[in-house]
Design a protein around this motif. Structure first.
Motif, short mmCIF file in Angstrom:
data_model
loop_
_atom_site.label_atom_id
_atom_site.label_comp_id
_atom_site.label_asym_id
_atom_site.label_seq_id
_atom_site.Cartn_x
_atom_site.Cartn_y
_atom_site.Cartn_z
N ASP A 1 0.84 -1.20 0.00
CA ASP A 1 0.00 0.00 0.00
C ASP A 1 0.88 1.25 0.00
OD1 ASP A 1 -2.35 -1.39 -0.05
OD2 ASP A 1 -2.70 -1.26 2.11
N LEU A 2 1.95 1.20 0.78
CA LEU A 2 2.88 2.33 0.84
C LEU A 2 3.53 2.59 -0.51
CD1 LEU A 2 4.64 4.42 2.38
CD2 LEU A 2 6.16 2.55 2.98
N LEU A 3 3.99 1.52 -1.15
CA LEU A 3 4.65 1.65 -2.45
C LEU A 3 3.67 2.05 -3.54
CD1 LEU A 3 6.91 -1.52 -2.30
CD2 LEU A 3 7.66 0.85 -2.09
N GLY A 4 2.41 1.67 -3.36
CA GLY A 4 1.40 2.03 -4.36
C GLY A 4 1.57 1.29 -5.67
N LEU A 5 2.17 0.09 -5.63
CA LEU A 5 2.38 -0.67 -6.86
C LEU A 5 1.04 -1.11 -7.42
CD1 LEU A 5 5.41 -2.89 -5.84
CD2 LEU A 5 5.44 -0.80 -7.17
N PRO A 6 0.74 -0.82 -8.69
CA PRO A 6 -0.55 -1.22 -9.26
C PRO A 6 -0.69 -2.73 -9.34
CG PRO A 6 0.91 -0.32 -10.96
CD PRO A 6 1.58 -0.09 -9.64
N LEU A 7 -1.86 -3.22 -8.97
CA LEU A 7 -2.10 -4.66 -8.91
C LEU A 7 -1.92 -5.33 -10.27
CD1 LEU A 7 -3.03 -6.98 -7.06
CD2 LEU A 7 -5.37 -6.51 -7.78
N SER A 8 -2.27 -4.61 -11.34
CA SER A 8 -2.19 -5.20 -12.68
C SER A 8 -0.76 -5.46 -13.12
CB SER A 8 -2.84 -4.26 -13.70
OG SER A 8 -2.19 -3.00 -13.69
N ASN A 9 0.21 -4.82 -12.46
CA ASN A 9 1.62 -4.98 -12.84
C ASN A 9 2.36 -5.98 -11.96
OD1 ASN A 9 1.19 -3.10 -14.77
ND2 ASN A 9 2.33 -1.46 -13.79
N MET A 10 1.65 -6.59 -11.02
CA MET A 10 2.32 -7.48 -10.08
C MET A 10 2.11 -8.93 -10.47
SD MET A 10 3.72 -5.41 -8.08
CE MET A 10 4.25 -6.50 -6.79
N SER A 11 3.20 -9.72 -10.43
CA SER A 11 3.13 -11.14 -10.79
C SER A 11 2.89 -11.98 -9.55
CB SER A 11 4.43 -11.57 -11.47
OG SER A 11 4.68 -10.80 -12.60
N TRP B 1 3.60 1.43 8.85
CA TRP B 1 4.91 1.91 8.41
C TRP B 1 5.00 3.40 8.74
CZ3 TRP B 1 8.87 -1.02 6.99
CH2 TRP B 1 8.63 -2.30 6.49
N VAL B 2 6.06 3.80 9.42
CA VAL B 2 6.24 5.20 9.81
C VAL B 2 7.53 5.72 9.19
CG1 VAL B 2 6.63 6.76 11.76
CG2 VAL B 2 4.99 4.88 11.98
N ARG B 3 7.45 6.89 8.56
CA ARG B 3 8.66 7.48 7.97
C ARG B 3 9.54 8.02 9.09
NH1 ARG B 3 7.19 12.48 5.68
NH2 ARG B 3 8.42 13.53 7.28
#
Length: 347
Positions: free
Chosen positions: A146-156, A280-282
Motif C-alpha cells: 500500500d505504501l509503495l502504491g504498486l498497481p495490482l495489474s503490474n504485479m506477478s 509503516w512510519v517514515r
C-alpha cells in the motif's frame, strides 16, 4: 532516500538462560527458531513463552509495563540505529526514482536496555513458523505494498482468494488479497520479474513501422526524422529497422529530454513522501518541506542530527520520568522541530 520503519516486529528468545560461562551452548547465545527447536528445553519454553519462542513488540512492551520498566527511550535508540545504518550505505546506491529495498534488522537488547546491531538481512525470512509470524508479517506486507502504491495489474503475484466481511461494511477488506507463504516471498521481487518478462517479450517482437524494406536503405527525410523523434532521443544515421534492440535500449539519451521526475509510474512523488502508511512510519527524512534537499545533506550533518536527536530524547526521558508516552512524543517533536511521527511500537 526515504526510510520507513514498521511499528510491529518479532522478539526472539533463546531456550536457555544467557551466560558467558557456557560459550559452547548455542541455545544460550542464539535465538534462531530453527536452532532452538532442537533444544531439550524447547517444549517447556514453548509453553511459557509461546510457539517458536517468539513475541511481538506489543507483547514485549506489555511485559515491560508489568515489571515497571520504562522502554520509550529504547525504541528511539533503535530508530537512530536504523537511520545511521541505512544512510551509511546511501552513497553506494545508484540514484533511482523507482526502487525500494526491504530490510530486516537483528538487534540485541542488553540488560540496560541498550540496543546492539547484530546484522541486517537483505532477504528477511517471510515464512510463517508460528502464530506470531502471521500476526506480524502478513499485515506488514499488505501495508508495504500500500505504501509503495504498486498497481495490482503490474504485479506477478498469486491471489488465492479474497477476504470480505459478511456485512461488507469495510470495502477495503473486500479487495484485500489473502496471500500464501509462497506468494508472500514472491512479492518482494515481483515488480522486477514483471519488467524482465516484458523486456523478453518485446525482444521477440520485430520492430514494425511503415518502412519494412531494410535492403535499400536511404537517408530519411526531415518529416520521417521528426516522426521518430519520440523513439530516438539522438539523431540516427540510418533507419530504425537497421538498429538492433540492444542498440535501441543502450542508445545515448539527450539530457535535456531525460525524465528527472522523482515520481513513480503510479504518480507517487517521494520528494513529498507520506508520513505513514498503515503501521509503516517514515523515520527519515525527519522533516520534509520546500527547502529540503537530500542530495546536499552531508554525512557529517546527518550524524550530527542523529546525535542531537538521541541527546534530546535522553534528556526528555530523564527530565519527565512520570510523563506519558504521548507527552514524551510531543516534547521530542517540539524540541526537534520535527514534522514526522515519533516511531514507537503499539501497546
Amino acid at each position: 532516500m526515504t526510510i520507513y520503519l514498521y511499528k510491529e516486529g518479532l522478539v526472539r528468545f533463546g531456550t536457555d538462560k544467557f551466560t558467558l560461562n557456557d560459550l559452547e551452548n548455542p541455545f544460550r547465545h542464539l535465538t534462531n527458531t530453527a536452532i532452538n527447536k532442537l533444544s531439550p528445553g524447547y517444549a517447556e519454553m514453548k509453553e511459557n513463552v509461546g510457539s517458536g519462542c517468539k513475541w511481538t513488540f506489543s507483547q514485549l512492551r506489555r511485559y515491560f509495563q508489568q515489571i515497571d520498566v520504562a522502554d520509550w527511550l529504547l525504541w528511539q535508540k533503535i530508530s537512530v540505529l536504523v537511520i545511521l545504518t541505512v544512510l551509511s550505505q546511501a552513497k553506494y546506491i545508484p540514484s533511482s526514482a523507482n526502487c525500494f529495498e526491504f530490510l530486516g534488522f537483528d538487534v540485541l537488547v542488553d540488560n540496560r536496555l541498550k540496543p546492539w546491531l547484530l546484522e541486517v538481512n537483505l532477504s528477511p525470512a517471510l515464512g510463517n513458523d508460528c502464530d506470531v509470524d502471521r500476526l506480524v508479517k502478513k499485515p506488514m506486507l499488505h501495508d508495504m505494498f500500500d505504501l509503495l502504491g504498486l498497481p495490482l495489474s503490474n504485479m506477478s503475484w498469486s491471489i488465492h482468494n479474497y477476504c470480505c466481511d459478511e456485512s461488507e461494511e469495510n470495502p477495503r477488506n473486500c479487495i484485500t488479497p489473502v496471500l500464501s507463504i509462497k506468494s508472500s516471498v514472491v512479492l518482494i521481487h515481483a515488480a522486477d520479474r514483471w519488467r524482465k518478462k516484458h523486456r523478453k517479450m518485446s525482444a521477440k517482437q520485430p520492430l514494425k513501422n511503415k518502412f519494412q524494406d531494410t535492403k535499400n536503405l536511404r537517408a530519411p527525410s526531415a518529416k520521417e526524422k521528426s516522426s521518430y523523434k519520440h523513439v530516438f532521443l539522438h539523431k540516427p544515421d540510418v533507419f530504425p529497422e537497421a538498429l538492433t534492440e540492444t542498440q535501441i535500449i543502450n542508445r545515448p539519451v539527450d539530457k535535456k529530454l531525460s525524465n528527472t521526475s522523482n515520481k513513480w509510474g503510479n504518480g507517487r512523488d517521494w520528494k513529498n513522501a507520506p508520513p505513514h502508511e498503515g503501521k509503516w512510519v517514515r523515520i527519515w527524512p525527519m522533516n520534509l518541506g520546500a527547502n529540503y534537499d537530500a542530495t546536499h545533506t552531508s554525512d557529517k550533518a546527518i550524524v550530527l542530527e542523529m546525535i542531537k536527536f538521541h541527546k534530546i530524547a535522553r534528556d526528555i526521558y530523564k527530565k519527565y520520568p512520570t510523563a506519558s508516552e504521548c507527552q514524551l512524543n510531543d516534547y521530542l517533536q517540539v524540541e526537534m522541530n520535527m514534522s514526522r511521527e515519533i516511531w514507537i511500537p503499539p501497546l
